[in-house]
Design a protein around this motif. Structure first.
Motif, PDB file in Angstrom:
ATOM      1  N   MET A   1       0.601  -1.086  -0.147  1.00  0.00           N
ATOM      2  CA  MET A   1       0.084  -0.158  -0.123  1.00  0.00           C
ATOM      3  C   MET A   1       0.920   1.105  -0.005  1.00  0.00           C
ATOM      4  O   MET A   1       1.912   1.186   0.397  1.00  0.00           O
ATOM      5  CB  MET A   1      -0.969   0.065   1.150  1.00  0.00           C
ATOM      6  CG  MET A   1      -1.986  -0.968   1.145  1.00  0.00           C
ATOM      7  SD  MET A   1      -3.225  -0.997   2.748  1.00  0.00           S
ATOM      8  CE  MET A   1      -3.761   0.348   2.302  1.00  0.00           C
ATOM      9  N   LYS A   2       0.348   2.434  -0.584  1.00  0.00           N
ATOM     10  CA  LYS A   2       0.834   3.777  -0.655  1.00  0.00           C
ATOM     11  C   LYS A   2       0.188   4.714   0.265  1.00  0.00           C
ATOM     12  O   LYS A   2      -1.128   4.741   0.159  1.00  0.00           O
ATOM     13  CB  LYS A   2       1.074   4.097  -1.961  1.00  0.00           C
ATOM     14  CG  LYS A   2       2.195   3.107  -2.991  1.00  0.00           C
ATOM     15  CD  LYS A   2       2.231   3.629  -4.020  1.00  0.00           C
ATOM     16  CE  LYS A   2       1.094   3.350  -5.089  1.00  0.00           C
ATOM     17  NZ  LYS A   2       0.868   1.965  -5.434  1.00  0.00           N
ATOM     18  N   ALA A   3       0.909   5.687   0.766  1.00  0.00           N
ATOM     19  CA  ALA A   3       0.175   6.751   1.410  1.00  0.00           C
ATOM     20  C   ALA A   3       0.739   8.109   0.738  1.00  0.00           C
ATOM     21  O   ALA A   3       1.911   8.079   0.478  1.00  0.00           O
ATOM     22  CB  ALA A   3       0.235   6.652   3.007  1.00  0.00           C
ATOM     23  N   LEU A   4       0.125   9.144   0.958  1.00  0.00           N
ATOM     24  CA  LEU A   4       0.469  10.328   0.266  1.00  0.00           C
ATOM     25  C   LEU A   4       0.125  11.376   1.514  1.00  0.00           C
ATOM     26  O   LEU A   4      -1.091  11.390   1.870  1.00  0.00           O
ATOM     27  CB  LEU A   4      -0.276  10.649  -0.802  1.00  0.00           C
ATOM     28  CG  LEU A   4      -0.190  12.262  -1.255  1.00  0.00           C
ATOM     29  CD1 LEU A   4       1.233  12.665  -1.797  1.00  0.00           C
ATOM     30  CD2 LEU A   4      -1.056  12.436  -2.567  1.00  0.00           C
ATOM     31  N   ILE A   5       1.062  12.155   1.757  1.00  0.00           N
ATOM     32  CA  ILE A   5       0.739  13.273   2.988  1.00  0.00           C
ATOM     33  C   ILE A   5       0.906  14.513   2.015  1.00  0.00           C
ATOM     34  O   ILE A   5       1.925  14.761   1.483  1.00  0.00           O
ATOM     35  CB  ILE A   5       1.937  13.272   3.965  1.00  0.00           C
ATOM     36  CG1 ILE A   5       2.017  11.793   4.552  1.00  0.00           C
ATOM     37  CG2 ILE A   5       1.769  14.465   4.928  1.00  0.00           C
ATOM     38  CD1 ILE A   5       3.250  11.542   5.554  1.00  0.00           C
ATOM     39  N   VAL A   6      -0.212  15.211   2.329  1.00  0.00           N
ATOM     40  CA  VAL A   6      -0.075  16.664   1.590  1.00  0.00           C
ATOM     41  C   VAL A   6      -0.222  17.958   2.490  1.00  0.00           C
ATOM     42  O   VAL A   6      -1.341  18.053   3.310  1.00  0.00           O
ATOM     43  CB  VAL A   6      -1.404  16.849   0.705  1.00  0.00           C
ATOM     44  CG1 VAL A   6      -1.551  17.916  -0.306  1.00  0.00           C
ATOM     45  CG2 VAL A   6      -1.676  15.545  -0.123  1.00  0.00           C
ATOM     46  N   ILE A  51      -4.698   9.112   1.760  1.00  0.00           N
ATOM     47  CA  ILE A  51      -4.268  10.399   1.707  1.00  0.00           C
ATOM     48  C   ILE A  51      -4.711  11.237   2.926  1.00  0.00           C
ATOM     49  O   ILE A  51      -5.363  11.064   3.438  1.00  0.00           O
ATOM     50  CB  ILE A  51      -4.902  11.060   0.508  1.00  0.00           C
ATOM     51  CG1 ILE A  51      -4.533  10.297  -0.727  1.00  0.00           C
ATOM     52  CG2 ILE A  51      -4.466  12.411   0.419  1.00  0.00           C
ATOM     53  CD1 ILE A  51      -5.545  10.700  -1.967  1.00  0.00           C
ATOM     54  N   PHE A  52      -3.416  11.691   3.471  1.00  0.00           N
ATOM     55  CA  PHE A  52      -3.233  12.784   4.682  1.00  0.00           C
ATOM     56  C   PHE A  52      -3.403  14.154   4.008  1.00  0.00           C
ATOM     57  O   PHE A  52      -2.370  14.356   3.264  1.00  0.00           O
ATOM     58  CB  PHE A  52      -2.411  12.382   5.585  1.00  0.00           C
ATOM     59  CG  PHE A  52      -2.724  11.182   6.404  1.00  0.00           C
ATOM     60  CD1 PHE A  52      -3.019  11.136   7.533  1.00  0.00           C
ATOM     61  CD2 PHE A  52      -2.139   9.782   5.604  1.00  0.00           C
ATOM     62  CE1 PHE A  52      -3.280   9.753   7.955  1.00  0.00           C
ATOM     63  CE2 PHE A  52      -2.065   8.767   6.272  1.00  0.00           C
ATOM     64  CZ  PHE A  52      -2.631   8.850   7.560  1.00  0.00           C
ATOM     65  N   THR A  53      -4.145  15.104   4.108  1.00  0.00           N
ATOM     66  CA  THR A  53      -4.289  16.459   3.783  1.00  0.00           C
ATOM     67  C   THR A  53      -4.433  17.493   4.657  1.00  0.00           C
ATOM     68  O   THR A  53      -5.480  17.505   5.363  1.00  0.00           O
ATOM     69  CB  THR A  53      -5.185  16.428   2.499  1.00  0.00           C
ATOM     70  OG1 THR A  53      -4.730  17.806   1.925  1.00  0.00           O
ATOM     71  CG2 THR A  53      -6.546  16.281   2.876  1.00  0.00           C
ATOM     72  N   ASP A  54      -3.722  18.459   4.647  1.00  0.00           N
ATOM     73  CA  ASP A  54      -4.036  19.790   5.346  1.00  0.00           C
ATOM     74  C   ASP A  54      -5.099  20.583   4.673  1.00  0.00           C
ATOM     75  O   ASP A  54      -5.563  20.083   3.390  1.00  0.00           O
ATOM     76  CB  ASP A  54      -2.791  20.542   5.345  1.00  0.00           C
ATOM     77  CG  ASP A  54      -2.677  21.955   6.126  1.00  0.00           C
ATOM     78  OD1 ASP A  54      -3.753  21.780   7.246  1.00  0.00           O
ATOM     79  OD2 ASP A  54      -2.007  22.803   6.044  1.00  0.00           O
ATOM     80  N   GLN A  74     -11.678   8.477  -7.038  1.00  0.00           N
ATOM     81  CA  GLN A  74     -10.438   8.145  -6.755  1.00  0.00           C
ATOM     82  C   GLN A  74     -10.807   6.748  -5.699  1.00  0.00           C
ATOM     83  O   GLN A  74     -11.442   7.344  -4.769  1.00  0.00           O
ATOM     84  CB  GLN A  74      -9.424   9.069  -6.435  1.00  0.00           C
ATOM     85  CG  GLN A  74      -8.978  10.038  -7.371  1.00  0.00           C
ATOM     86  CD  GLN A  74      -8.275   9.642  -8.469  1.00  0.00           C
ATOM     87  OE1 GLN A  74      -7.617   8.483  -8.279  1.00  0.00           O
ATOM     88  NE2 GLN A  74      -8.547   9.935  -9.487  1.00  0.00           N
ATOM     89  N   ASN A  75     -10.023   5.887  -5.818  1.00  0.00           N
ATOM     90  CA  ASN A  75     -10.269   4.856  -4.887  1.00  0.00           C
ATOM     91  C   ASN A  75      -9.354   5.004  -3.647  1.00  0.00           C
ATOM     92  O   ASN A  75      -8.361   4.213  -3.373  1.00  0.00           O
ATOM     93  CB  ASN A  75     -10.223   3.546  -5.456  1.00  0.00           C
ATOM     94  CG  ASN A  75     -10.534   2.285  -4.478  1.00  0.00           C
ATOM     95  OD1 ASN A  75     -11.317   2.533  -3.596  1.00  0.00           O
ATOM     96  ND2 ASN A  75      -9.894   1.174  -4.703  1.00  0.00           N
ATOM     97  N   SER A  76      -9.347   6.145  -3.023  1.00  0.00           N
ATOM     98  CA  SER A  76      -8.407   6.556  -1.845  1.00  0.00           C
ATOM     99  C   SER A  76      -9.221   6.866  -0.697  1.00  0.00           C
ATOM    100  O   SER A  76     -10.259   7.427  -0.771  1.00  0.00           O
ATOM    101  CB  SER A  76      -7.347   7.426  -2.107  1.00  0.00           C
ATOM    102  OG  SER A  76      -6.715   7.278  -3.378  1.00  0.00           O
ATOM    103  N   VAL A  77      -8.558   6.452   0.565  1.00  0.00           N
ATOM    104  CA  VAL A  77      -9.337   6.897   2.051  1.00  0.00           C
ATOM    105  C   VAL A  77      -8.614   8.186   2.476  1.00  0.00           C
ATOM    106  O   VAL A  77      -7.274   8.119   2.518  1.00  0.00           O
ATOM    107  CB  VAL A  77      -9.198   5.749   2.945  1.00  0.00           C
ATOM    108  CG1 VAL A  77      -9.834   6.229   4.002  1.00  0.00           C
ATOM    109  CG2 VAL A  77      -9.917   4.508   2.560  1.00  0.00           C
ATOM    110  N   VAL A  78      -9.292   9.184   2.702  1.00  0.00           N
ATOM    111  CA  VAL A  78      -8.655  10.432   2.874  1.00  0.00           C
ATOM    112  C   VAL A  78      -8.838  10.866   4.528  1.00  0.00           C
ATOM    113  O   VAL A  78     -10.136  10.707   4.960  1.00  0.00           O
ATOM    114  CB  VAL A  78      -9.311  11.490   2.034  1.00  0.00           C
ATOM    115  CG1 VAL A  78      -8.656  12.759   2.491  1.00  0.00           C
ATOM    116  CG2 VAL A  78      -9.249  11.235   0.596  1.00  0.00           C
TER     117      VAL A  78
END
Length: 244
Positions: A1-6, A51-54, A74-78
């Motif tokens: 799995m991959k995660a994105l921090i914004v 996805i973690f986003t500010d 998008q199939n992402s959990v935010v």
């Protein structure tokens, strides 16, 4: 799995990277973006599951990013991570289907609890999506088989949709996605293929061939046959006889 921090603040991104227990949840890659625009590029390229986003960021803020995610399916959990306990942000997070809302400064326990639940949510959603895809493929396969077995009948999209308890629009869209052609074109292809076989048998008249493959009107059959095969039924038959 991959995660994105914004987040536009590097120390916040670094903090989340350090505090989250990525290995425990089999997250092997953690990506970073400084704003929504950079995030979209990474999302389209890498398809992160989490996805973690500010919310407050230059160029493109978190609300705009959430809106884009919602409209592009998008199939992402935010998870929203914000320093602002603001009703406007919370309402936007809810409206655009964010999974959770964490306030800064980040509590490691709260962060990892949210991460655990987000991973489980993604797994459940992914499983449901796979099950729905499998069921959809099975249904479409049955539709295709039904057309193959009943091509000589007066088949319409509405008739087939009713037969399988589907809406016309849904069936039409999904069938084309799966088979690369419309139901009408698929049915025509089967009918013309069968017509070719019958035309090679000289005992059948053209109007009989038309009727046997589902066309009540000989002229219309001939028109469709020529459009697909580029010769008339008579010419097709005669060319075979000449070769013989």
């Amino acid at each position: 799995m991959k995660a994105l921090i914004v987040d536009d603040e590097k120390h916040v991104r670094e903090g989340i990277k350090i505090l989250a227990d990525w290995k425990q949840y089999n997250i092997h890659a953690v990506l970073e973006a400084e704003d929504g625009e950079e995030a979209i590029t990474l999302i389209e390229e890498c398809k992160p599951e989490l996805i973690f986003t500010d919310m407050r960021m230059p160029k493109m803020d978190g609300i705009s990013l959430l809106k884009w995610l919602n409209t592009t399916n998008q199939n992402s959990v935010v998870i929203v991570v914000s320093g602002h306990e603001d009703y406007k942000y919370m309402r936007s997070a809810i409206n655009y289907n964010s999974f959770d809302y964490i306030l800064k400064p980040i509590d490691p326990e709260i962060l990892n609890e949210a991460l655990e639940r987000a991973v489980e949510k993604w797994k459940e959603t992914n499983k449901t999506s796979k099950d729905e895809l499998t069921n959809s493929k099975k249904s479409l396969s049955k539709v295709a088989q039904y057309i193959c077995e009943h091509y000589e009948e007066d088949l319409t999209l509405q008739h087939i949709a009713d037969k399988f308890y589907l809406s016309r629009e849904h069936l039409s869209r999904k069938f084309k996605q799966e088979y690369g052609q419309t139901i009408t074109d698929y049915l025509t292809e089967i009918r013309i293929k069968k017509a070719k076989e019958l035309l090679l048998q000289p005992n059948y008249k053209i109007y009989e061939v038309a009727y046997l493959v589902g066309y009540q009107d000989e002229k219309y059959f001939s028109k469709v046959f020529k459009r697909v095969v580029h010769v008339t039924p008579n010419d097709f038959r005669n060319s075979f006889i000449t070769k013989q």
